[in-house]
Enzyme design. Structure first.
Site, PDB file in Angstrom:
ATOM      1  CG  HIS A   1      -0.240   0.280   2.506  1.00 57.95           C
ATOM      2  ND1 HIS A   1       0.372  -0.719   3.208  1.00 57.95           N
ATOM      3  CD2 HIS A   1      -0.035   1.416   3.210  1.00 57.95           C
ATOM      4  CE1 HIS A   1       0.929  -0.198   4.298  1.00 57.95           C
ATOM      5  NE2 HIS A   1       0.700   1.097   4.317  1.00 57.95           N
TER       6      HIS A   1
HETATM    7  C1  UD1 Z   1      -1.828   5.870   5.476  1.00 58.82           C
HETATM    8  C2  UD1 Z   1      -0.497   6.367   6.048  1.00 58.82           C
HETATM    9  C3  UD1 Z   1       0.523   5.244   5.971  1.00 58.82           C
HETATM   10  C4  UD1 Z   1       0.007   3.994   6.641  1.00 58.82           C
HETATM   11  C5  UD1 Z   1      -1.344   3.598   6.055  1.00 58.82           C
HETATM   12  C6  UD1 Z   1      -1.895   2.449   6.849  1.00 58.82           C
HETATM   13  C7  UD1 Z   1      -0.077   8.761   5.688  1.00 58.82           C
HETATM   14  C8  UD1 Z   1       0.708   9.734   4.932  1.00 58.82           C
HETATM   15  N1  UD1 Z   1       0.014   7.483   5.277  1.00 58.82           N
HETATM   16  O1  UD1 Z   1      -1.624   5.591   4.114  1.00 58.82           O
HETATM   17  O2  UD1 Z   1       1.696   5.657   6.651  1.00 58.82           O
HETATM   18  O3  UD1 Z   1       0.917   2.949   6.405  1.00 58.82           O
HETATM   19  O4  UD1 Z   1      -2.244   4.707   6.181  1.00 58.82           O
HETATM   20  O5  UD1 Z   1      -2.844   1.725   6.154  1.00 58.82           O
HETATM   21  O6  UD1 Z   1      -0.740   9.105   6.637  1.00 58.82           O
HETATM   22  N2  UD1 Z   1      -8.984   5.302   1.066  1.00 58.82           N
HETATM   23  C9  UD1 Z   1     -10.249   4.774   0.981  1.00 58.82           C
HETATM   24  N3  UD1 Z   1     -10.889   4.437   2.134  1.00 58.82           N
HETATM   25  C10 UD1 Z   1     -10.335   4.610   3.367  1.00 58.82           C
HETATM   26  C11 UD1 Z   1      -9.050   5.152   3.437  1.00 58.82           C
HETATM   27  C12 UD1 Z   1      -8.393   5.490   2.284  1.00 58.82           C
HETATM   28  O7  UD1 Z   1     -10.798   4.603  -0.095  1.00 58.82           O
HETATM   29  O8  UD1 Z   1     -10.978   4.264   4.376  1.00 58.82           O
HETATM   30  C13 UD1 Z   1      -8.267   5.621  -0.186  1.00 58.82           C
HETATM   31  C14 UD1 Z   1      -8.495   7.043  -0.674  1.00 58.82           C
HETATM   32  O9  UD1 Z   1      -8.526   7.032  -2.062  1.00 58.82           O
HETATM   33  C15 UD1 Z   1      -7.229   7.736  -0.213  1.00 58.82           C
HETATM   34  C16 UD1 Z   1      -6.186   6.638  -0.309  1.00 58.82           C
HETATM   35  O10 UD1 Z   1      -6.871   5.448   0.021  1.00 58.82           O
HETATM   36  O11 UD1 Z   1      -6.900   8.858  -0.986  1.00 58.82           O
HETATM   37  C17 UD1 Z   1      -4.995   6.832   0.609  1.00 58.82           C
HETATM   38  O12 UD1 Z   1      -5.435   6.988   1.964  1.00 58.82           O
HETATM   39  P1  UD1 Z   1      -4.550   7.825   3.007  1.00 58.82           P
HETATM   40  O13 UD1 Z   1      -5.152   7.740   4.338  1.00 58.82           O
HETATM   41  O14 UD1 Z   1      -4.265   9.200   2.471  1.00 58.82           O
HETATM   42  O15 UD1 Z   1      -3.163   7.098   2.989  1.00 58.82           O
HETATM   43  P2  UD1 Z   1      -2.820   5.543   3.123  1.00 58.82           P
HETATM   44  O16 UD1 Z   1      -2.253   5.085   1.838  1.00 58.82           O
HETATM   45  O17 UD1 Z   1      -3.970   4.818   3.671  1.00 58.82           O
HETATM   46  N1  UDP Z   2      -3.736  -5.544   8.546  1.00 59.37           N
HETATM   47  C1  UDP Z   2      -5.050  -5.963   8.641  1.00 59.37           C
HETATM   48  N2  UDP Z   2      -5.720  -6.254   7.484  1.00 59.37           N
HETATM   49  C2  UDP Z   2      -5.129  -6.173   6.266  1.00 59.37           C
HETATM   50  C3  UDP Z   2      -3.786  -5.737   6.188  1.00 59.37           C
HETATM   51  C4  UDP Z   2      -3.119  -5.409   7.350  1.00 59.37           C
HETATM   52  O1  UDP Z   2      -5.598  -6.081   9.739  1.00 59.37           O
HETATM   53  O2  UDP Z   2      -5.779  -6.459   5.260  1.00 59.37           O
HETATM   54  C5  UDP Z   2      -3.034  -5.203   9.792  1.00 59.37           C
HETATM   55  C6  UDP Z   2      -1.738  -5.940   9.989  1.00 59.37           C
HETATM   56  O3  UDP Z   2      -1.970  -7.191  10.603  1.00 59.37           O
HETATM   57  C7  UDP Z   2      -0.973  -4.968  10.861  1.00 59.37           C
HETATM   58  C8  UDP Z   2      -1.457  -3.606  10.435  1.00 59.37           C
HETATM   59  O4  UDP Z   2      -2.677  -3.850   9.721  1.00 59.37           O
HETATM   60  O5  UDP Z   2      -1.319  -5.156  12.218  1.00 59.37           O
HETATM   61  C9  UDP Z   2      -0.481  -2.901   9.557  1.00 59.37           C
HETATM   62  O6  UDP Z   2      -1.069  -1.742   9.063  1.00 59.37           O
HETATM   63  P1  UDP Z   2      -0.775  -1.170   7.619  1.00 59.37           P
HETATM   64  O7  UDP Z   2      -0.081  -2.170   6.801  1.00 59.37           O
HETATM   65  O8  UDP Z   2      -2.053  -0.605   7.120  1.00 59.37           O
HETATM   66  O9  UDP Z   2       0.151   0.098   7.929  1.00 59.37           O
HETATM   67  P2  UDP Z   2       1.699   0.266   8.341  1.00 59.37           P
HETATM   68  O10 UDP Z   2       1.998  -0.669   9.447  1.00 59.37           O
HETATM   69  O11 UDP Z   2       2.511   0.018   7.121  1.00 59.37           O
HETATM   70  O12 UDP Z   2       1.778   1.689   8.728  1.00 59.37           O
END
Ligand code: UD1
Ligand code: UDP
Length: 358
Positions: free
Chosen positions: A203
């Site tokens: 992601h």
């Molecule tokens: C964010 C964090 C990242 C973390 C990740 C965990 C930042 C900069 N990044 O990344 O460090 O590892 O969360 O999962 O804060 N979207 C949806 N539904 C949701 C959420 C997001 O559709 O519920 C889509 C939207 O198109 C959005 C994109 O995902 O623009 C990215 O979401 P965003 O929260 O900006 O960043 P993540 O990639 O989730």
């Molecule tokens: N995770 C989850 N469902 C998924 C993918 C990840 O519950 O489909 C959990 C995973 O077990 C871990 C956490 O989400 O505990 C990690 O979060 P994510 O990868 O979103 O973010 P990061 O750790 O890279 O910030």
């Protein structure tokens, strides 16, 4: 003691669950959800499954560019902090919600405590690296998961208020890792047998926002000899669609795209996978804790100990390298305790009590 906890993204719900339990035994917690993640599969399912209390405030900020998202959080957090007057604000990890929580509080002279402080990739192109550095320097108390994190802070001149407490995700894992029978049931629901499949989570912006990189990753995964379960983060699914890669991923019978998993399902599948392939920070750590080999689709990691121990390999996005690594996954004999003993939440609460208790 009154503590305001700011969460917003999936990994923060997972980290907040054990802290909230420990905190609420004898203190008041005001839980704030920024609304950064909002899909049921990215947010509510963790509150339900992990018994996290309903947030006292949901700022409903939603998605947007970094400036917009962080700015909206700041605008909505400030009046709330002024109204609630917490003794301290706790933030987790490295998302935009982390930065906004730390910055809003620091500007109001409310003490900030950062959990999972001191992690560094030394790659300033990652939004998370900027968030971490800023949050650490804004915080009065930095709770570190590892010695490496303590050293990283020291190198930046941050020495006061630094506590090595272990990693709070060990607490989360201990609370929610399903028993073998329940794990077997979960595997049954996904139609996979232990050791016969791989679990992939991708992601990171740097991997998903480039058609070339995401294409390389899909190609590499498509060439696996093993079935790959690929729970797709909404960002990844959106990019697969917009880059026209969804059909390619969907056509490959070895690659199965599925919705984001619940935490319990994620642990069950990680623990029984032949290996995990990921760019997630949390998943690298969990794979290690669960003794499952990990291939990290990045060229650097904050969780360097997992690589040094031989359980995690940095494979970048090189198709050949990934395919080669998939054919030969290592299972080292030794497995040192890298992230503490699962009592991190208690340690954090005790420390907060000493600093901010009334
Ligand atoms: C964010 C964090 C990242 C973390 C990740 C965990 C930042 C900069 N990044 O990344 O460090 O590892 O969360 O999962 O804060 N979207 C949806 N539904 C949701 C959420 C997001 O559709 O519920 C889509 C939207 O198109 C959005 C994109 O995902 O623009 C990215 O979401 P965003 O929260 O900006 O960043 P993540 O990639 O989730
Ligand atoms: N995770 C989850 N469902 C998924 C993918 C990840 O519950 O489909 C959990 C995973 O077990 C871990 C956490 O989400 O505990 C990690 O979060 P994510 O990868 O979103 O973010 P990061 O750790 O890279 O910030």
């Amino acid at each position: 003691m009154k503590i305001m906890t700011v969460v917003g993204a999936r990994p923060q719900f997972i980290k907040a669950a054990p802290l909230s339990r420990a905190l609420r035994k004898s203190h008041r917690e005001v839980l704030v959800h920024t609304g950064q993640h909002y899909d049921r599969a990215m947010s509510q399912q963790f509150f339900d499954q992990m018994g996290i209390p309903r947030p006292d405030h949901n700022l409903e900020v939603g998605s947007g560019s970094h400036g917009l998202q962080t700015g909206q959080m700041l605008i909505r957090l400030e009046p709330l902090m002024l109204k609630e007057k917490p003794d301290a604000v706790v933030v987790f990890g490295d998302t935009n919600s982390t930065l906004a929580g730390a910055l809003a509080a620091a500007k109001l002279h409310i003490p900030v405590a950062h959990i999972e402080a001191g992690m560094r990739s030394f790659n300033r192109l990652m939004p998370e690296e900027l968030n971490r550095v800023a949050a650490d320097h804004l915080s009065d108390v930095n709770f570190c998961s590892t010695r490496t994190a303590v050293m990283n802070l020291k190198r930046e001149g941050v020495t006061g208020g630094v506590h090595l407490v272990g990693d709070i995700m060990v607490d989360s894992l201990n609370l929610f890792l399903p028993e073998p029978a329940a794990s077997a049931e979960i595997l049954g629901e996904y139609g996979v047998a232990p050791g016969s499949f791989l679990l992939a989570t991708i992601h990171r912006a740097e991997n998903t926002d480039s058609r070339k990189r995401l294409g390389e990753i899909v190609s590499a995964l498509s060439r696996s000899d093993y079935l790959i379960l690929f729970p797709a983060h909404p960002r990844t699914l959106a990019r697969l669609k917009s880059f026209g890669l969804l059909a390619r991923a969907g056509d490959c019978e070895k690659l199965r795209l599925i919705p984001p998993l619940g935490y319990v399902e994620s642990l069950a599948l990680q623990s029984r996978a032949r290996a995990v392939i990921t760019d997630s920070g949390g998943v690298q750590k969990e794979a290690y804790l669960l003794r499952t080999p990990c291939l990290t689709v990045r060229t650097e990691t904050e969780w360097v100990e997992t690589v040094e121990s031989g359980w995690n390999r940095l494979v970048g996005v090189d198709r050949e390298k990934i395919a080669r690594a998939l054919r030969r996954v290592a299972r080292p004999r030794s497995h040192p305790r890298l992230y503490g003993n699962g009592k991190t939440a208690e340690r954090i609460v005790a420390c907060l009590e000493r600093r901010f208790g009334r």
